[in-house]
Design a protein around this motif. Structure first.
Motif, PDB file in Angstrom:
ATOM      1  N   GLY A   1       0.806  -1.212   0.000  1.00  0.00           N
ATOM      2  CA  GLY A   1       0.000   0.000   0.000  1.00  0.00           C
ATOM      3  C   GLY A   1       0.839   1.262   0.000  1.00  0.00           C
ATOM      4  N   VAL A   2       1.881   1.292   0.849  1.00  0.00           N
ATOM      5  CA  VAL A   2       2.743   2.480   0.945  1.00  0.00           C
ATOM      6  C   VAL A   2       3.530   2.679  -0.345  1.00  0.00           C
ATOM      7  N   VAL A   3       4.039   1.592  -0.936  1.00  0.00           N
ATOM      8  CA  VAL A   3       4.770   1.708  -2.204  1.00  0.00           C
ATOM      9  C   VAL A   3       3.854   2.248  -3.295  1.00  0.00           C
ATOM     10  N   TRP A   4       2.587   1.803  -3.330  1.00  0.00           N
ATOM     11  CA  TRP A   4       1.629   2.303  -4.322  1.00  0.00           C
ATOM     12  C   TRP A   4       1.378   3.798  -4.130  1.00  0.00           C
ATOM     13  N   ILE A   5       1.167   4.205  -2.872  1.00  0.00           N
ATOM     14  CA  ILE A   5       0.944   5.632  -2.582  1.00  0.00           C
ATOM     15  C   ILE A   5       2.191   6.449  -2.899  1.00  0.00           C
ATOM     16  N   ALA A   6       3.366   5.936  -2.486  1.00  0.00           N
ATOM     17  CA  ALA A   6       4.624   6.640  -2.739  1.00  0.00           C
ATOM     18  C   ALA A   6       4.885   6.773  -4.235  1.00  0.00           C
TER      19      ALA A   6
ATOM     20  N   TYR B   1       5.467  10.076  -6.174  1.00  0.00           N
ATOM     21  CA  TYR B   1       6.751  10.136  -6.886  1.00  0.00           C
ATOM     22  C   TYR B   1       6.540  10.501  -8.352  1.00  0.00           C
ATOM     23  N   ARG B   2       5.505   9.902  -8.976  1.00  0.00           N
ATOM     24  CA  ARG B   2       5.249  10.118 -10.407  1.00  0.00           C
ATOM     25  C   ARG B   2       4.950  11.579 -10.710  1.00  0.00           C
ATOM     26  N   VAL B   3       4.180  12.222  -9.822  1.00  0.00           N
ATOM     27  CA  VAL B   3       3.814  13.625 -10.038  1.00  0.00           C
ATOM     28  C   VAL B   3       4.896  14.562  -9.516  1.00  0.00           C
ATOM     29  N   GLY B   4       5.363  14.279  -8.310  1.00  0.00           N
ATOM     30  CA  GLY B   4       6.294  15.195  -7.645  1.00  0.00           C
ATOM     31  C   GLY B   4       7.651  15.279  -8.286  1.00  0.00           C
ATOM     32  N   ILE B   5       8.091  14.217  -8.953  1.00  0.00           N
ATOM     33  CA  ILE B   5       9.441  14.197  -9.513  1.00  0.00           C
ATOM     34  C   ILE B   5       9.615  15.251 -10.616  1.00  0.00           C
TER      35      ILE B   5
ATOM     36  N   LEU C   1      -0.334  16.943  -1.580  1.00  0.00           N
ATOM     37  CA  LEU C   1       0.039  15.532  -1.765  1.00  0.00           C
ATOM     38  C   LEU C   1      -1.205  14.665  -1.940  1.00  0.00           C
ATOM     39  N   TYR C   2      -2.257  14.992  -1.217  1.00  0.00           N
ATOM     40  CA  TYR C   2      -3.501  14.228  -1.332  1.00  0.00           C
ATOM     41  C   TYR C   2      -4.089  14.365  -2.732  1.00  0.00           C
TER      42      TYR C   2
END
Length: 430
Positions: free
Chosen positions: A399-404, A408-412, A424-425
């Motif tokens: 779950g955490v890897v999916w959320i991260a 990550y995909r947007v924030g990078i 972030l939400y």
């Protein structure tokens, strides 16, 4: 999958070839071992220095009770006045002067210790015991009570400890179990903090240099994130193994050259060990042998990998969300707090009641279970509790890897804006 392997290899080589990484890999064990040897040397040096204590006993009834030892030498200055005794002590730089006035009927004398600085707590306690025992015996004798008869009548009780199947254990078994569990939990916490921060800094560095814009065109964001986590973890494990090997070699060599015997370090721990009888010491060795070492080792590897993956994904997401390391501070408290909570729960709740509600609940919560459960295992944990805890941890990692990965995909690719929790939400919905 091929891209993931390439990223892992790139991250690993980038870490191990870094000059700072190489320097710290070989210098850190030297610094740590040097500090250990220095502390051992100073403790031994301090224990070899004999304190000289002068005694001015106006009553004349206590001076014979003070016997010289390796640590303390007593000088009798009862024949001179108190002021003269103070002068002698100051001129000869003795540790201090113990003044015992004349005794009065049915009263405790006002005993004073004069020194350049406050005496050590253990020394003061020892002085009080010697004088207190003497006064107690004196009062008993004055009332016609035979002191020797009382001492001969005292019963010494040594309660044996064993479980219902007949296995005996020592009184220190709890501390032995806590040592092994606590060492495993604390080591895991330090690894997560050190190498999790390394993952975060790596993400921030690539984002700042705009290298990620080129990489992301041919690599999926989740593969890039997982590659960073795995590559950094392999580099960390390599560094840790080198530390263990070099540390052991250097500790042996340096302690031999410096002439410091680590086994003969004097201190409260050694005094406590000297009070343990041979039977208790033998039982202590048996308790260590009975520890579930294989289970503890396997569980350590599982929780080590699981806990590191869980927190590294969070660190990677934080690195992708910010533009500089300074901006990470607002997100660090929620990451560090569960780790510190796990340590405190382990040392205060587990040692008191390893199977209580608090210990059990926190060994199931994924953010604290890698630490708390490792501390519980030496005390004996049922297989179903362990299975539930590991299952929850694995599901939480997914779950955490999916959320991260979403963050990550947007924030990078986001620049120039400090993200908030609300922002972030929103990214999770993209």
């Amino acid at each position: 999958m091929r891209n993931l392997k390439l990223i892992i290899k790139r991250e690993y080589l980038a870490r191990v070839k870094n000059k700072a990484f190489i320097v710290m890999t070989f210098v850190s064990p030297l610094i740590l071992v040097g500090m250990i040897v220095l502390i051992a040397y100073l403790v031994n040096l301090n224990s070899e220095a004999q304190r000289v204590v002068a005694i001015n006993d106006e009553s004349g009834q206590f001076i014979s009770e003070f016997k010289d030892s390796k640590e303390i030498k007593y000088i009798d200055l009862s024949a001179v006045e108190l002021d003269a005794a103070k002068t002698i002590v100051k001129e000869k730089e003795y540790y201090g002067l113990l003044y015992i006035p004349q005794l009065k009927q049915n009263t405790v004398p006002d005993i004073e210790f004069f020194g350049k600085e406050a005496p050590a707590f253990g020394f003061l306690t020892q002085m009080e015991k010697i004088i207190g025992d003497k006064l107690t015996n004196r009062q008993l004798l004055s009332q016609g009570i035979d002191v020797e008869l009382i001492e001969a009548s005292q019963a010494k009780i040594d309660i044996g400890i064993q479980n219902f199947s007949g296995e005996k254990t020592s009184k220190m078994s709890t501390y032995v179990k806590m040592f092994f569990g606590g060492a495993a939990g604390y080591l895991l916490m330090m690894f997560i903090i050190i190498y999790g921060n390394m993952v975060m800094r790596s993400v921030i560095e690539e984002k700042t240099n705009r290298i990620v814009e080129i990489i992301i065109s041919s690599v999926k964001p989740i593969h890039l994130m997982l590659g960073k986590i795995l590559g950094t973890s392999f580099a960390g494990i390599t560094q840790f193994l080198i530390w263990v090997i070099l540390g052991g070699i250097m500790l042996t060599v340096i302690s031999t050259i410096a002439g410091v015997d680590m086994a003969t370090v004097h201190g409260p721990q050694q005094q406590a060990m000297e009070q343990i009888s041979d039977n208790e010491l033998q039982q202590l060795v048996i308790d260590i042998a009975r520890l579930p070492m294989l289970l503890l080792l396997v569980s350590f590897l599982i929780y080590f990998i699981g806990g590191y993956f869980l927190y590294s994904a969070i660190y990677a997401a934080i690195g992708a969300a910010v533009d500089s390391e300074t901006d990470t501070q607002q997100f660090m408290l929620p990451v560090i707090l569960p780790l510190m909570l796990g340590i405190y729960v382990g040392f205060f709740a587990v040692i008191e009641n390893p199977h209580g509600v608090v210990s059990t609940v926190f060994s199931m919560i994924p953010l604290t279970s890698p630490i708390v459960m490792l501390m519980r295992i030496p005390f004996g944990v049922t297989w179903w509790e362990l299975a539930i805890s590991i299952s929850i941890l694995i599901l939480s990692i997914a779950g955490v890897v999916w959320i991260a990965a979403k963050i990550y995909r947007v924030g990078i690719l986001m620049y120039g804006k400090k993200p908030s929790y609300k922002e972030l939400y929103k990214w999770l919905k993209y």
